[in-house]
Scaffold this motif. Structure first.
Motif, PDB file in Angstrom:
ATOM      1  N   GLY A  80      -4.937   5.013   4.280  1.00  0.00           N
ATOM      2  CA  GLY A  80      -4.633   4.497   2.942  1.00  0.00           C
ATOM      3  C   GLY A  80      -5.021   3.042   2.806  1.00  0.00           C
ATOM      4  N   HIS A  81      -4.770   2.265   3.853  1.00  0.00           N
ATOM      5  CA  HIS A  81      -5.155   0.861   3.859  1.00  0.00           C
ATOM      6  C   HIS A  81      -6.673   0.721   3.769  1.00  0.00           C
ATOM      7  CE1 HIS A  81      -6.069  -2.980   6.098  1.00  0.00           C
ATOM      8  NE2 HIS A  81      -5.191  -3.420   5.208  1.00  0.00           N
ATOM      9  N   GLN A  84      -7.678   1.200   0.221  1.00  0.00           N
ATOM     10  CA  GLN A  84      -7.265   0.036  -0.571  1.00  0.00           C
ATOM     11  C   GLN A  84      -8.354  -1.037  -0.590  1.00  0.00           C
ATOM     12  OE1 GLN A  84      -3.600  -1.180   1.286  1.00  0.00           O
ATOM     13  NE2 GLN A  84      -2.321   0.210   0.061  1.00  0.00           N
ATOM     14  N   LEU A 184       0.961   2.758  -2.234  1.00  0.00           N
ATOM     15  CA  LEU A 184       1.285   3.187  -0.878  1.00  0.00           C
ATOM     16  C   LEU A 184       2.143   2.152  -0.160  1.00  0.00           C
ATOM     17  CD1 LEU A 184      -2.193   4.552   0.315  1.00  0.00           C
ATOM     18  CD2 LEU A 184      -0.184   5.921  -0.279  1.00  0.00           C
ATOM     19  N   ASN A 185       2.999   2.636   0.736  1.00  0.00           N
ATOM     20  CA  ASN A 185       3.765   1.741   1.599  1.00  0.00           C
ATOM     21  C   ASN A 185       3.638   2.212   3.046  1.00  0.00           C
ATOM     22  OD1 ASN A 185       6.091   3.569   2.381  1.00  0.00           O
ATOM     23  ND2 ASN A 185       6.357   3.573   0.143  1.00  0.00           N
ATOM     24  N   ASN A 186       4.078   1.370   3.944  1.00  0.00           N
ATOM     25  CA  ASN A 186       3.962   1.689   5.373  1.00  0.00           C
ATOM     26  C   ASN A 186       5.327   1.932   5.993  1.00  0.00           C
ATOM     27  OD1 ASN A 186       4.898  -0.923   5.286  1.00  0.00           O
ATOM     28  ND2 ASN A 186       3.553  -1.682   6.916  1.00  0.00           N
ATOM     29  N   GLU A 192       1.807   2.250   9.208  1.00  0.00           N
ATOM     30  CA  GLU A 192       0.475   2.373   8.620  1.00  0.00           C
ATOM     31  C   GLU A 192       0.578   2.952   7.214  1.00  0.00           C
ATOM     32  OE1 GLU A 192      -2.060   4.610  11.200  1.00  0.00           O
ATOM     33  OE2 GLU A 192      -2.324   2.955  12.613  1.00  0.00           O
ATOM     34  N   TYR A 193      -0.508   2.781   6.468  1.00  0.00           N
ATOM     35  CA  TYR A 193      -0.592   3.302   5.105  1.00  0.00           C
ATOM     36  C   TYR A 193      -1.405   4.597   5.145  1.00  0.00           C
ATOM     37  CZ  TYR A 193       0.920  -1.419   3.897  1.00  0.00           C
ATOM     38  OH  TYR A 193       1.624  -2.599   3.811  1.00  0.00           O
ATOM     39  N   ASP A 197      -0.347  10.386   1.499  1.00  0.00           N
ATOM     40  CA  ASP A 197       0.827  10.181   0.648  1.00  0.00           C
ATOM     41  C   ASP A 197       0.491  10.265  -0.833  1.00  0.00           C
ATOM     42  OD1 ASP A 197       2.353   9.872   2.892  1.00  0.00           O
ATOM     43  OD2 ASP A 197       2.538   7.691   2.757  1.00  0.00           O
TER      44      ASP A 197
END
Length: 457
Positions: A80-81, A84, A184-186, A192-193, A197
């Motif tokens: 996810g990161h 981003q 998103l959050n970790n 981790e992202y 999700d």
């Protein structure tokens, strides 16, 4: 409708135990990430974005060009990161296709199906059914609609019985994707992202989530270790071999065949075991390739025979072999070798940047570099063209019907006229006119009563 293709290629690949980034490891002669880019080129994306991280400079240098943009993920904090980081580079609207740089054999047909299913308004996941899905995220459906991806460690006993799994490949509406990855959050054990999700976010917003199944496990296999790379190589090579045999090529053993480029074959081509083809290779009708040959960047004419243990490498200049030619065994053709019809190049003969006309023969232990050779020339065993003076290369011209004896040195630049003969053992530095005999060697001396030296006791 705009299409973005994003390839995640930031991982280190610790299990590869290599200084080379994982996505640059070679499969069939090409970097893993290059396969992904080549297999999606036909989609004609408006933007192609590669996410780099570990070994970013190496990765970017290896695949730069063709309008590819690079986005760096530093540090690497999950899938996810990674996405981003691409948000500012994504073209607005349309669809974003997300692929993995270490999953090299994803097909054009499958990626096109994902893009079409997305149509800019659905989240589409590529899935596959495994007989043993242990360790994979399960696809949870209500009817046909996907409602969640549940990781194996978090799945209930009932969910673990689900065989449909997520492959890590998806297509998403671009504007929604930007919004989702921003949320998103970790909050997880790995800090981790996770890109997965966004499935829950899409369901919550009422965006349809679609699972598109592939039945081909090979196209979704990733590479994380040398063992996995070798296994995928064999799968890929066998698939290429099967395709060639379906087209009529006779392979002595498809398990002992390697294609690391493009191979075009006419009818009735026969290829023996342990042959490697690289770059661009074309084989005409009736060509036969003996065992243990390495053939790279060459066009071989109809009915030519390439005997065992021959090495042909045209490199950037290319090479060509004429119809009915006989090459090898143990011959070497280098860049710029242009052989006419019915040329014979025998064992331990090397040809580089030279043209041989129809019917010319160099059958044993010889070197032809920077030479132009006429029709029906017979070039003797042990003879060479001395084409290099220490600073520059020079050309040797040998006319039609010339006979060059054994163990001759033709010091270029030099021209041997049509029909001339060069006596065995000659070193020539001057031109020879047509029809002449040239002999340049010391006169034989015979000493009677001579004794060999004896070892001192």
């Amino acid at each position: 409708m705009s299409l973005n293709i994003v390839v995640m290629a930031a991982g280190k690949g610790t299990r590869m135990k290599s200084r080379l980034p994982k996505v640059l490891q070679k499969l069939a002669g090409r970097a893993l990430v290059r396969h992904v880019l080549d297999n999606t080129a036909a989609l004609h994306a408006d933007a192609r974005i590669v996410i780099t991280g570990h070994g970013a400079d190496q990765v970017e240098a290896a695949i730069a060009g063709d309008g590819i943009r690079f986005v760096r993920q530093e540090p690497q904090l999950g899938t996810g990161h990674a996405i981003q980081q691409t948000v500012p580079a994504l073209n607005a609207g349309g669809t974003t296709l997300i692929l993995s740089g270490d999953t090299p054999l994803i097909s054009t047909a499958t990626t096109r199906a994902l893009v079409e299913a997305c149509a800019g308004d659905k989240l589409v996941l590529l899935t596959i059914e495994y007989a043993d899905p242990t360790g994979y995220g399960r696809i949870v459906r209500e009817g046909e609609a996907v409602k969640a991806i549940v990781e194996h460690k978090d799945a209930s006993d009932e969910q673990r019985r689900i065989r449909e799994c997520y492959t890590g490949i998806m297509a998403a509406p671009t504007e929604a994707l930007k919004r989702w990855v921003g949320q998103l959050n970790n909050d997880n054990a790995q800090r981790e992202y996770y890109l997965t999700d966004i499935v829950a976010m899409a369901v919550a917003e009422g965006v349809p989530v679609v699972g598109v199944k592939t039945a081909d496990e090979t196209e979704v296999l990733g590479v994380n270790s040398p063992s996995q790379l070798a296994q995928l190589e064999r799968r890929h090579q066998l698939a290429q071999a099967e395709a060639l045999m379906t087209a009529g090529v006779r392979l002595a053993d498809p398990a002992r065949f390697d294609l690391r480029g493009t191979l075009r074959c006419g009818q009735d081509v026969e290829i023996d075991v342990n042959c490697v083809f690289e770059g661009e290779v074309t084989l005409g009708d009736g060509v036969r390739i003996g065992a243990n040959c390495v053939i790279r960047n060459v066009t071989i004419g109809a009915e030519a025979r390439i005997h065992e243990f021959t090495h042909i490498d045209g490199e950037a200049l290319g090479a060509s072999v004429g119809e009915g030619a006989l090459i090898g065994p143990f011959a070497r053709l280098r860049p710029g070798a242009q052989l006419g019809a019915e040329v014979h190049i025998g064992n331990f003969v090397e040809v580089k940047n030279s043209t041989l006309a129809k019917g010319a023969k160099a059958n044993h232990l010889a070197y032809l570099g920077d030479a132009t050779v006429g029709e029906r020339v017979n070039y003797g065993a042990g003879s060479i063209t001395a084409n290099y003076d220490g600073a520059n290369k020079h050309r040797t011209i040998i006319g039609a019907d010339v006979h060059v004896g054994s163990n001759c040195v033709l010091v270029a630049p030099i021209t041997i006229g049509d029909g001339a003969t060069v006596g065995g053992g000659s070193t020539l530095t001057k031109d020879v006119a047509p029809g002449q005999l040239a002999v340049a060697r010391g006169r034989q001396i015979v000493i009677s009563g001579w004794s060999r030296p004896q070892k001192k006791k």
